[in-house]
Design an enzyme around this catalytic site. Structure first.
Site: not given
Ligand SMILES: *Cc1c(COP(=O)(O)O)cnc(C)c1O
Length: 495
Positions: A112
């Site tokens: 993120k």
């Molecule tokens: C948010 C997240 C995901 C999922 O990603 P999306 O874009 O919501 O599909 C996968 N792995 C981690 C570690 C995340 O923080």
């Protein structure tokens, strides 16, 4: 400037990129989508000679075309800097026949950070461009990862404040510690006596509260959102797929124009949608491999054409993928419906009212680029152990879901196309699950003892993000009931 954004639920809505970033969500509840996906105006060979920042500019300028070159480069330079612990930003690690694209080298060690380190700058630039005089107040509900990444991104960014609500008894000890030790004079962290859904509902209510909005406005504030449906989060995520391809090309791992597969551990469908956009903008991608955990609503959707959220919510060791409504899927539905906003709106209405919808045969054909599968909890743990024992490389619980699904895909199809697996979190963020998967003997140790063990067996330094919280002072201890959330916000803002 020529690219406008429509709402997935109303094609007559037409806004610029900066307006879409400011608003987050369209007023009709739809998501903003570009009228058309522009094609790259640089070749893969050009990209292979560029730095991460240069690729970021060349990709983002096409979708955020009301930003000037100076504005966009400023945002990029302020986002992708020493906050990352490697000059490569997103290194590729070859292990067990695939390329792991490590997206966790930012300040909160999960992917993120790739978008949330630039969103604050895109947002403040958008505010300036649109003559917004108010300070922007970011309201966020989090189940753990988004909150910390948003706090880190917005900390001390002028003209903004950020308030994060988290379930006081519903996040991991490391996640809570990461949040309550957050520095920055504009950051506020509040635990609520309720679960994530309560936090999310409370935040949504405040967004829709016109009276609260006008009280805020009178004091020089307005709300905005750092949620993953904001195109300011989606667009920066396209960059690292292009960059990954460019590194494979630069290193002679692939030839120019050779197709690759992208494997993505999926929750809200944002990360894999970015890969789909990259493909449609001209990146040579063969398959988009969508990996789910036991909450396999997307696997069922890709196999049957029916999206059905009427099922039990499973708590897994990959909590950031524990989602039954993948918000960003709406952007794909809109597209495979031929950009038909009315058709999409009626499917979304069915999802709201019945918890499910079914796409047409023609729409299903348009999903040929995707392959969906899932990994169970036991398969996830076994995959972490297998990759570690075969190669010495340690992956986290989310990445392991993708890794296992990739193995299933190869077994099923025999496809030997070179594949990039999105590695979305550092194993240090989910240390206990990772270490237990490798050997159950670790379970008796404390969280920080496990961190040191992991560092030893993986031969990787403990990330700064973890070192920081070992001894950091708790700076936020506010807790409230769900119905007190608006009062807390007013108190924080002095209104
Ligand atoms: C948010 C997240 C995901 C999922 O990603 P999306 O874009 O919501 O599909 C996968 N792995 C981690 C570690 C995340 O923080």
């Amino acid at each position: 400037m020529s690219l406008f954004y429509n709402s997935t639920r109303d094609n007559s809505v037409k806004v610029t990129a900066s307006q879409a970033i400011l608003k987050g969500l369209a007023s009709d509840g739809g998501l903003f989508v570009p009228e058309k996906l522009p094609k790259f105006d640089k070749t893969m060979a050009d990209f292979s000679k560029m730095s991460y920042r240069e690729v970021a500019y060349e990709v983002m300028k096409l979708l955020l075309d009301d930003f000037t070159e100076e504005e966009l480069k400023n945002c990029i330079n302020r986002a992708y800097d020493e906050k990352f612990d490697t000059d490569e930003f997103t290194p590729l690690v070859k292990a067990d026949g695939a390329y792991y694209l490590e997206l966790f080298h930012g300040s909160t060690i999960a992917f993120k950070d790739m978008a949330l380190s630039i969103l604050p700058h895109l947002l403040t630039t958008s505010a300036k461009k649109n003559q917004v005089k108010n300070d922007i107040v970011i309201l966020t509900a989090t189940s753990g990862d988004t909150g910390k990444a948003a706090l880190a991104g917005f900390a001390d960014v002028e003209g903004t404040k950020i308030i994060v609500f988290y379930p006081k008894h519903g996040v991991s000890p490391i996640q809570e510690k990461q949040m309550v030790t957050q520095k920055g004079k504009n950051t506020y962290v509040v635990g609520i006596e309720g679960n994530f859904d309560d936090a999310q509902t409370g935040v949504k209510k405040m967004f829709n509260d016109a009276e609260l909005a006008s009280e805020l406005d009178a004091k020089g504030f307005q709300f905005s959102s750092a949620n993953s449906i904001n195109i300011g989060r989606l667009v920066p995520q396209i960059v690292y797929y292009v960059y990954a391809y460019s590194r494979l090309l630069a290193n002679g791992e692939i030839s120019d124009g050779e197709e690759i597969n992208c494997v993505v551990p999926t929750g809200n469908f944002g990360n894999i949608l970015a890969a789909f956009y990259a493909k449609n903008m001209g990146l040579p991608v063969k398959k988009l491999i969508c990996a789910s955990n036991d909450n396999k609503v997307l696997f069922d959707f890709f196999t049957t054409g029916t999206y059905d959220r009427n099922r039990d919510f499973m708590l897994t060791s990959s909590p950031s993928m524990d989602i039954l409504i993948s918000s960003n899927l709406e952007r794909l539905i809109y597209r495979i419906a031929g950009n038909d906003s009315a058709a999409n709106a009626s499917l979304m209405q069915s999802l709201r009212e019945n918890g499910k919808y079914e796409i047409t045969a023609q729409m299903k054909e348009a999903l040929a680029d995707f392959y969906g599968n899932y990994a169970t909890e036991a398969e996830d743990a076994a995959q972490i152990k297998k990759i570690y024992e075969d190669t010495g490389y340690v992956i986290d619980t989310h990445t392991a879901v993708a890794s296992k699904v990739y193995d299933k895909y190869v077994e099923e199809t025999g496809d030997k196309t070179k594949s990039v697996i999105a590695s979305t979190a550092s194993p240090f963020k989910f240390t206990r699950s990772v270490m237990n998967a490798i050997d159950p003997k670790y379970d008796s140790k404390s969280d920080f003892e496990l961190v040191d063990e992991l560092s030893k067996i993986a031969n990787v330094d403990v990330p700064q993000a973890i070192e920081d919280i070992r001894s950091a002072a708790v700076l936020h201890d506010r807790v409230c009931e769900v119905n007190e959330m608006p009062a807390v916000v007013k108190d924080i803002l002095n209104i």
